[in-house]
Scaffold this active site. Sequence first.
Site, short mmCIF file in Angstrom:
data_model
loop_
_atom_site.label_atom_id
_atom_site.label_comp_id
_atom_site.label_asym_id
_atom_site.label_seq_id
_atom_site.Cartn_x
_atom_site.Cartn_y
_atom_site.Cartn_z
N HIS A 1 -7.35 -5.02 -1.81
CA HIS A 1 -6.25 -4.15 -1.39
C HIS A 1 -5.45 -4.84 -0.30
CE1 HIS A 1 -3.92 -0.56 -0.95
NE2 HIS A 1 -4.13 -0.57 0.36
N SER B 1 0.84 -1.19 0.00
CA SER B 1 0.00 0.00 0.00
C SER B 1 0.88 1.25 0.00
CB SER B 1 -0.96 -0.04 1.19
OG SER B 1 -1.95 0.97 1.08
N ASP C 1 -8.59 -4.03 -6.84
CA ASP C 1 -8.28 -3.23 -5.65
C ASP C 1 -9.26 -2.07 -5.57
OD1 ASP C 1 -7.15 -1.40 -3.78
OD2 ASP C 1 -5.16 -2.23 -4.14
#
Length: 353
Positions: free
Chosen positions: A316, A147, A285
Amino acid sequence: MACFTPPWLLQSGLAMTLYTALLAPHLWDQTLAVVPLAYQDHIFTGQGGVPIFGRWVGSPRCRGTIIATYGITGNLENQWFLEILARKAHQRGYGVVLFDWRGHGKTGELSPTLTSDGLYDGQDYLALAATAKHLGCPPPYWLVGDSLSGQLALWGGREAMALPLTRTAGAGRGRQDIGGVAVVCPNLDANRSLRYLTAHPLGRYLEQSLARELRRLAEALHRAHPDHLDAAAIARAHSIWTFDQELVIPRLGFATVTDYYAASSPLPFMADLWVPTLILYAADDPLFDPSIIPDLQGVCAANPHLDLVLTRHGGHVGYYSSLAGQRRSQDPDPWWAWNRVLDWVDQRSPGLT
């Protein structure tokens, strides 16, 4: 697309993301047959003299060292996903260095310096690598993140290209010490993705959840450093955008958040990266604008140093594999992304057994 097989109930990217955020933190340790690590704490010195709190454990087989941190919020005390990587990496023979990045956890207690979304955090990765060598964690160093920390690790790769080819006296590190970069669902274009996220009701809910965590982070920094952060500015930080507008960009010298995001997003410089780099990216995502995917594919197709693993599912930073998927990949557990990262590192590491 690469083959990743989620459980039937987690085929939706949103379902996978919510499972990872809400349920997996309570169940993850039941999925691993790997013992906890005996870390040692250390205060590293990052770019510009910023103190960075980290934990390290040496390499049992001298195969190299994983250097990693976590995403937009949290601290080392609650980063279970990062802990999975650490335990699995150590089991394979790697040293491990984990750290609270700028503004987070014990690093935030040590310094009021806020995040820079990679502009300086990438150099922090390299500073930690130089110190790790003195602590007994050997090269090559693998810069890893997911991330937002994936964005930071990519900046680490960019900064590594400016290192001298070989170690010089006093430098502590050379270009050959950096093995590569491996990232899972990295933030690549903040302007596009934040607009995408806030354009939909469910996305706005996710964004507000992250914004509340950022505000808690800012409040903790204010308690630790009351003379450095303005309480009124913290009160005005009611979204990711306003957090950066009120607290981050004034210190970094940017006129607008848009300018800051454009300067810190990795996608524009990835075409020039020649540090070996693995990118795991899920097409479903829910946090990132899907229009980024063809641009990412184009950049990676044109750059032989970038290995893109694009999957149809994964959400995600989820990538929780089904039993069938585990059998197909010959994985010992459901953590597909970290298994692929470590397989990739293994292929490029010395001392394979």
